[in-house]
Design an enzyme around this catalytic site. Structure first.
Site, short mmCIF file in Angstrom:
data_model
loop_
_atom_site.label_atom_id
_atom_site.label_comp_id
_atom_site.label_asym_id
_atom_site.label_seq_id
_atom_site.Cartn_x
_atom_site.Cartn_y
_atom_site.Cartn_z
N HIS A 119 0.82 -1.22 0.00
CA HIS A 119 0.00 0.00 0.00
C HIS A 119 0.85 1.27 0.00
O HIS A 119 1.92 1.33 0.61
CB HIS A 119 -0.93 0.01 1.22
CG HIS A 119 -0.19 -0.06 2.53
ND1 HIS A 119 0.25 1.05 3.22
CD2 HIS A 119 0.17 -1.12 3.28
CE1 HIS A 119 0.84 0.69 4.33
NE2 HIS A 119 0.82 -0.64 4.41
N ASP A 120 0.37 2.25 -0.73
CA ASP A 120 0.94 3.60 -0.74
C ASP A 120 2.32 3.68 -1.37
O ASP A 120 3.02 4.68 -1.21
CB ASP A 120 1.00 4.20 0.68
CG ASP A 120 -0.36 4.23 1.35
OD1 ASP A 120 -1.23 4.99 0.88
OD2 ASP A 120 -0.57 3.49 2.33
N GLY A 137 5.00 -1.05 2.67
CA GLY A 137 4.19 0.14 2.51
C GLY A 137 4.99 1.42 2.45
O GLY A 137 6.02 1.57 3.09
#
Length: 256
Positions: A119-120, A137
């Site tokens: 994520h991200d 992440g």
């Protein structure tokens, strides 16, 4: 071009000349650009925007919700550029509201088998991630970087443009542009000189970056002293400027 055994949600937007193989799942909130090819058994969940000319192989999972325990179902998304190759069992997750609410992938990248992009993350253009390379992440990977097989990258680490990590590297701090790194944890092993040659950098620029590397890693200067010593070269060479700005902006500290 959509196999009768595929599932495509009525809300999904599919471009022209898109091939979707059997048992592939396209969820709500997914947009797929023109000329994409998705093999069988691919899962794409939204909100996800996929550009043109991408090739996604079997058993890849694209746009799934993240593996962050703080995630509570907030609307986040994944954005993928053009002409990427996403091979078997690759996993790419959407973002979280703790960052910019999106994971972003550039164009012309190659993600080999079992690559994981959490994520991200922000991945630039022309990046290669070899088999089993994984980035946690909030990791940023610059253009033309190469991550060797089974490279593991700690969350929030930044990897500079044209950097190179050897197989089985464990990356705990930022890797400056053009630097080759290896080890567990990684340490600098030299410059990605071959990469610079292949991408057409002038000899003058290659020498300037080499001087910058020696100033930072082979002298007795501290990082701050090295940055001060490189300030003049950064004014005359764009690659040294890139190198210098990356080191200055590092929040986790660079590999040493």
């Amino acid at each position: 071009m959509i196999d009768t055994l595929a599932f495509v949600h009525p809300d999904a937007k599919i471009g022209n000349n898109v091939t979707i193989g059997p048992w592939t799942y396209i969820g709500a909130g997914v947009e797929i650009g023109d000329d994409c090819w998705l093999s069988s058994h691919v899962v794409v969940k939204g909100p996800t925007i996929i550009g043109k000319g991408n090739r996604i192989f079997q058993f890849a999972s694209v746009g799934e919700e993240c593996q962050d325990k703080k995630y509570a179902g907030e609307p986040t998304r994944l954005i993928i550029g053009d002409n990427n190759v996403i091979r078997e069992h690759v996993t790419i997750h959407r973002g979280t509201v703790q960052d910019n609410s999106e994971t972003r992938i550039g164009s012309n990248n190659l993600f080999m088998n079992y690559v994981h992009i959490a994520h991200d993350c922000v991945v630039g253009d022309n990046v290669i991630m070899a088999n089993n390379a994984s980035i946690a992440g909030h990791v940023h990977v610059g253009d033309w970087a190469i991550l060797g097989g089974m490279t593991g990258v700690h969350q929030f680490v930044h990897i500079g443009a044209h950097a190179f990590t050897a197989g089985c590297s464990l990356v705990l701090q930022d890797v400056p542009p053009f630097v080759m790194a290896a080890g567990q944890p990684t340490i600098p092993r030299g410059l990605n000189s071959e990469g610079m040659k292949r991408r057409g950098f002038s000899k003058e620029s290659q020498l300037a970056v080499r001087r910058a590397y020696k100033t930072l890693y082979r002298s007795s200067l501290t990082v701050d002293e090295a940055m001060e010593a490189l300030a003049e070269d950064a004014q005359s060479d764009e690659q040294v400027k890139l190198f210098l700005e990356f080191v200055k902006s590092s929040s986790r500290g660079i590999i040493r």
